[in-house]
Design a protein around this motif. Structure first.
Motif, PDB file in Angstrom:
ATOM      1  N   ARG A  73       0.845  -1.205   0.000  1.00 23.16           N
ATOM      2  CA  ARG A  73       0.000   0.000   0.000  1.00 23.16           C
ATOM      3  C   ARG A  73       0.883   1.260   0.000  1.00 23.16           C
ATOM      4  O   ARG A  73       0.583   2.242  -0.685  1.00 23.16           O
ATOM      5  CB  ARG A  73      -0.925  -0.001   1.212  1.00 23.16           C
ATOM      6  N   GLU A  74       1.969   1.201   0.764  1.00 27.16           N
ATOM      7  CA  GLU A  74       2.880   2.348   0.805  1.00 27.16           C
ATOM      8  C   GLU A  74       3.585   2.519  -0.536  1.00 27.16           C
ATOM      9  O   GLU A  74       3.703   3.640  -1.050  1.00 27.16           O
ATOM     10  CB  GLU A  74       3.898   2.160   1.931  1.00 27.16           C
ATOM     11  N   ASN A 104       1.156   3.821  -2.970  1.00 28.82           N
ATOM     12  CA  ASN A 104       0.475   5.047  -2.530  1.00 28.82           C
ATOM     13  C   ASN A 104      -1.039   4.840  -2.594  1.00 28.82           C
ATOM     14  O   ASN A 104      -1.791   5.687  -3.080  1.00 28.82           O
ATOM     15  CB  ASN A 104       0.900   6.239  -3.396  1.00 28.82           C
ATOM     16  N   LEU A 105      -1.446   3.674  -2.082  1.00 30.48           N
ATOM     17  CA  LEU A 105      -2.832   3.243  -2.180  1.00 30.48           C
ATOM     18  C   LEU A 105      -3.629   3.754  -0.991  1.00 30.48           C
ATOM     19  O   LEU A 105      -3.217   3.614   0.160  1.00 30.48           O
ATOM     20  CB  LEU A 105      -2.899   1.707  -2.233  1.00 30.48           C
ATOM     21  N   SER A 106      -4.783   4.306  -1.255  1.00 32.64           N
ATOM     22  CA  SER A 106      -5.623   4.899  -0.218  1.00 32.64           C
ATOM     23  C   SER A 106      -6.103   3.852   0.778  1.00 32.64           C
ATOM     24  O   SER A 106      -6.331   2.689   0.430  1.00 32.64           O
ATOM     25  CB  SER A 106      -6.832   5.580  -0.862  1.00 32.64           C
ATOM     26  N   ASP A 107      -6.285   4.270   2.030  1.00 28.81           N
ATOM     27  CA  ASP A 107      -6.833   3.379   3.055  1.00 28.81           C
ATOM     28  C   ASP A 107      -8.251   2.952   2.726  1.00 28.81           C
ATOM     29  O   ASP A 107      -8.742   1.947   3.245  1.00 28.81           O
ATOM     30  CB  ASP A 107      -6.813   4.070   4.425  1.00 28.81           C
ATOM     31  N   SER A 108      -8.930   3.731   1.893  1.00 30.54           N
ATOM     32  CA  SER A 108     -10.307   3.385   1.519  1.00 30.54           C
ATOM     33  C   SER A 108     -10.365   2.257   0.500  1.00 30.54           C
ATOM     34  O   SER A 108     -11.454   1.783   0.156  1.00 30.54           O
ATOM     35  CB  SER A 108     -11.024   4.613   0.954  1.00 30.54           C
ATOM     36  N   ALA A 109      -9.209   1.827   0.020  1.00 33.11           N
ATOM     37  CA  ALA A 109      -9.170   0.716  -0.938  1.00 33.11           C
ATOM     38  C   ALA A 109      -9.400  -0.588  -0.180  1.00 33.11           C
ATOM     39  O   ALA A 109      -8.472  -1.251   0.254  1.00 33.11           O
ATOM     40  CB  ALA A 109      -7.827   0.697  -1.663  1.00 33.11           C
ATOM     41  N   ASN A 110     -10.683  -0.953  -0.016  1.00 28.61           N
ATOM     42  CA  ASN A 110     -11.040  -2.154   0.732  1.00 28.61           C
ATOM     43  C   ASN A 110     -11.540  -3.228  -0.225  1.00 28.61           C
ATOM     44  O   ASN A 110     -11.357  -3.142  -1.439  1.00 28.61           O
ATOM     45  CB  ASN A 110     -12.094  -1.811   1.790  1.00 28.61           C
ATOM     46  N   MET A 158      -8.420   0.947  -9.025  1.00 29.15           N
ATOM     47  CA  MET A 158      -7.966   1.518  -7.756  1.00 29.15           C
ATOM     48  C   MET A 158      -6.805   2.478  -7.966  1.00 29.15           C
ATOM     49  O   MET A 158      -6.543   3.341  -7.131  1.00 29.15           O
ATOM     50  CB  MET A 158      -7.570   0.400  -6.787  1.00 29.15           C
ATOM     51  N   HIS A 210      -1.780   8.412 -11.493  1.00 27.65           N
ATOM     52  CA  HIS A 210      -1.550   8.223 -10.055  1.00 27.65           C
ATOM     53  C   HIS A 210      -0.053   8.047  -9.794  1.00 27.65           C
ATOM     54  O   HIS A 210       0.631   7.270 -10.468  1.00 27.65           O
ATOM     55  CB  HIS A 210      -2.336   7.000  -9.572  1.00 27.65           C
TER      56      HIS A 210
END
Length: 718
Positions: free
Chosen positions: A542-543, A546-552, A562, A567
């Protein structure tokens, strides 16, 4: 007509109706189920309380804590309301034995191991919402309230029994404070509850030449009073509850059925002990006694919830819209499926467990894990020896998780799974995507051109694997789910290998941009989908992305990418590194040093070969793979078990002479080899149709001959 109502955690209400005022279920009895709603509002997930007399080892992880954590992390990714609860089990005789050996107090023992276990599990990524302990005041209050409620309602039977007493130590003796000669195998150091040489379950009075481990004196029988939970009287209610859960794993449901259907059925079990360490019995006459550890330990889940949530705790245990799931090892099935539900039903007002996905045992390098012989891989030592490699062990344990039968962990397999799967497949794919994105697009997500059929097919294959992953986790098939996750990485690797963007960049940069966009979306999918199994890797990805925390989970399954065009990605780093031979050799050497020379087995005597058999003799035998569904002892026959076996062709009865080696509940769910066309014959009045194949080890113990991995019942052995 009388009626009892209770609600289980699947939102089913059960009305148990009897037409006789004094005897529930004695005459015409029926059950009505009413479904309230399809999906629960919340999940209460528990993991068995680890016993605070030693560190955590890999058997604990594979049996209970890792599957629970995988499931919980999956639920959270889906946006579910979850409480994941556990804590240290700090009462019982094993604690006092360790304290006496070390010359310290029981409290000092549990204080040491509580911190060690809590910290090791946390460092391994087991994501409890709260980790408590049973020596806390709130637990003592909660357990005492439960006992007092059942006592006031007249649930317990008060019984006077004879129990061994040490006249020199001036105290009653728990089963583990008594040793003697095993009546089954003759082992001279058998305990009062079990012989660790042959595995037989024992009562203290079964031992020959009993002696106290406290003073060495010969114990005497002395009368004492204790309070018993009348499981025999509660059996109809318990049976109704169990039989409403035929969807449980076969090893769980089958073991419960074997307890219910045993010759004598369920028997009363004492809920108090004559000890001085534990929760004091809170009623008159309870002086010098404590609650039975298996009465107070499961209540620890409830007291942990109280401690964590305060006044908001009740909906997690009393609301019919809450789903309760216990993750345990197979040795705890009877306590979580029969005794604890019986306590909850008799107390009233509590939901009952909806699922109890118990695992079998994990062996180590072909041998049973033994804490006394130090034949174990201890979690705190692993975390020191393999710093930053929590996910490697999580992966290896998930891949060999003993879901349906005992399985084996080896350091060679650990190395292979890391090097050939995590490094060569998962890590290789992610690294190539990150490196090429940096090289061609300065770390930004490229634009999509016109899609080709291979793009559509690859993403459809990825979606199919995600569907398999989701279904498998929902059904507690974590090995299968892990395979589906790796198949996503394999699909990504194959896509890159087929499309070769490092070649097309010079000849068709528009096509290369499309390929890299698709590959990047697969990488983002891996970052989300891997979190239940590989949380540290997922966080690193994720780091990097640079993936958003909302990517569930929901975002992962949506058609919108995503990682949108343009991006900006973060810095790339290697997710995994090879495990070298010398690291594996060091672990094997550590194990070799842990086994004293005097316990190394000598070469067993091998029986001579039998007379020659012709091929025609062999092909007459119809050998099949089968699964034991139910087991019970044959009345008046100490050596015989009556087994109900699914052969794939039919379900039949087989009588087997293994009762001295296995309790009925130990064999349920085992996949075995069966001689299916052996002529039927009656044994003690029971018609037996077939023979289970067994091998006898050098100590005379019978061992099941089993297929190397789970396969369909009825498959021919040739």
């Amino acid at each position: 007509m009388n009626e009892i109502t209770f609600v289980d955690s699947r939102r089913y209400k059960y009305r148990l109706v009897s037409h006789h005022s004094q005897n529930w279920f004695a005459h015409r009895t029926f059950v009505r189920q009413i479904r309230f709603m399809q999906d629960p509002k919340r999940y209460t997930i528990t993991a068995a309380l680890p016993y605070a007399n030693g560190p955590i080892h890999i058997g604990h992880l594979a049996g209970c804590y890792l599957p629970a954590d995988i499931y919980v992390r999956y639920l959270r990714l889906k946006g579910k309301d979850v409480q994941f609860l556990c804590g240290s089990d700090e009462h019982g005789v094993a604690i006092t034995i360790k304290a006496k050996k070390e010359g310290i107090t029981p409290q000092e023992v549990v204080d040491r191991y509580h911190v060690m276990m809590r910290d090791a599990l946390n460092d391994f990524g087991i994501s409890f919402d709260h980790y408590s302990r049973t020596s806390s005041e709130i637990h003592k209050e909660t357990a005492s309230e439960f006992f007092k409620t059942l006592y006031d309602k007249g649930v317990f039977d008060t019984k006077k029994t004879e129990q061994y007493y040490d006249p020199e130590a001036d105290q009653f003796l728990a089963d583990r404070y008594i040793m003697g000669t095993c009546p089954v195998c003759g082992h001279e150091d058998a305990y009062g509850d079990q012989c660790e040489s042959c595995g037989s379950s024992l009562n203290p009075t079964d031992l020959k030449n009993p002696r106290s481990t406290l003073s060495g004196a010969q114990p005497i029988l002395k009368e004492t009073t204790n309070w018993f939970l009348p499981l025999d009287k509660l059996a109809p209610k318990i049976r109704t509850f169990i039989e409403s859960h035929s969807d449980w794993k076969p090893n769980v449901f089958g073991q419960c059925k074997s307890w219910l259907d045993a010759g004598d059925g369920l028997q009363p079990r004492s809920m108090t002990r004559d000890l001085d360490w534990g929760v004091p019995v809170p009623v008159e006459g309870g002086e010098g006694k404590v609650l039975y550890v298996w009465f107070d330990a499961p209540i620890g889940y409830i007291s942990a919830t109280k401690e964590h949530l305060g006044a908001d705790w009740e909906k997690w245990w009393k609301d019919e819209d809450t789903r309760l799931i216990h993750f345990i090892g197979k040795d705890n099935i009877v306590f979580h499926c029969i005794i604890f539900p019986a306590i909850l039903m008799e107390h009233g007002g509590y939901i009952l467990p909806d699922q109890v996905p118990a695992n079998e045992f994990l062996n180590l390098e072909g041998k049973k894990i033994s804490t006394s012989r130090n034949w174990a891989v201890w979690l705190h030592e692993y975390l020191n020896d393999f710093e930053g490699k929590q996910d490697v062990l999580r992966y290896a344990l998930a891949a060999s998780m003993p879901e349906t039968k005992d399985n084996d962990f080896t350091w060679a397999d650990f190395q292979t799974r890391n090097n050939s799967e995590l490094v060569a497949v998962f890590g290789n794919f992610v690294n190539r995507v990150m490196v090429l994105n940096k090289k061609y697009y300065d770390g930004q997500i490229s634009s999509q051109g016109e899609w080709k059929e291979i793009d559509t097919q690859t993403l459809a294959e990825v979606r199919e694997h995600l569907g398999k992953l989701e279904t498998s986790i929902e059904n507690y098939k974590f090995r299968e789910a892990l395979q589906a996750l790796m198949n996503v990485a394999r699909a990504g690797n194959k896509y890159l290998a087929d499309e070769e963007p490092w070649k097309t960049q010079k000849t068709d940069p528009v096509r290369t941009a499309t390929v890299m966009n698709v590959a990047s979306q697969i990488t983002a999918i891996l970052a989300v989908a891997s979190e239940p199994f590989l949380p540290f890797t997922s966080a690193a990805m994720r780091e990097m992305l640079n993936l958003s925390d909302s990517a569930n989970w929901s975002a992962m399954l949506q058609s919108a990418p995503m990682l949108p065009e343009g991006h900006q990605l973060g810095e790339s780093k290697l997710l995994f590194e090879k495990v070298e031979d010398n690291q594996v050799e060091a672990q094997l050497e550590k194990l070799a040093q842990s086994v004293p020379a005097e316990v190394e087995a000598t070469a067993p005597a091998i029986e001579p070969a039998k007379e020659e058999a012709t091929y025609d003799d062999f092909v007459k035998m119809d050998l099949r793979v089968a699964t034991i569904l139910e087991a019970e002892k044959v009345k008046k026959a100490d050596k015989l078990l009556k087994l109900t076996v699914d052969t794939g062709l039919d379900v039949r009865t087989v009588v087997s002479g293994i009762a001295l080696h296995y309790a009925p509940e130990e064999v349920v769910g085992k996949q075995v080899c069966l001689l299916a066309n052996l002529a039927p014959r009656k044994i003690r009045g029971v018609e037996s149709r077939g023979m289970i194949l067994m091998a006898e080890d050098e100590d005379g113990k019978l061992v099941f001959v089993q297929p190397g991995e789970a396969i369909s019942n009825g498959m021919v052995i040739a």
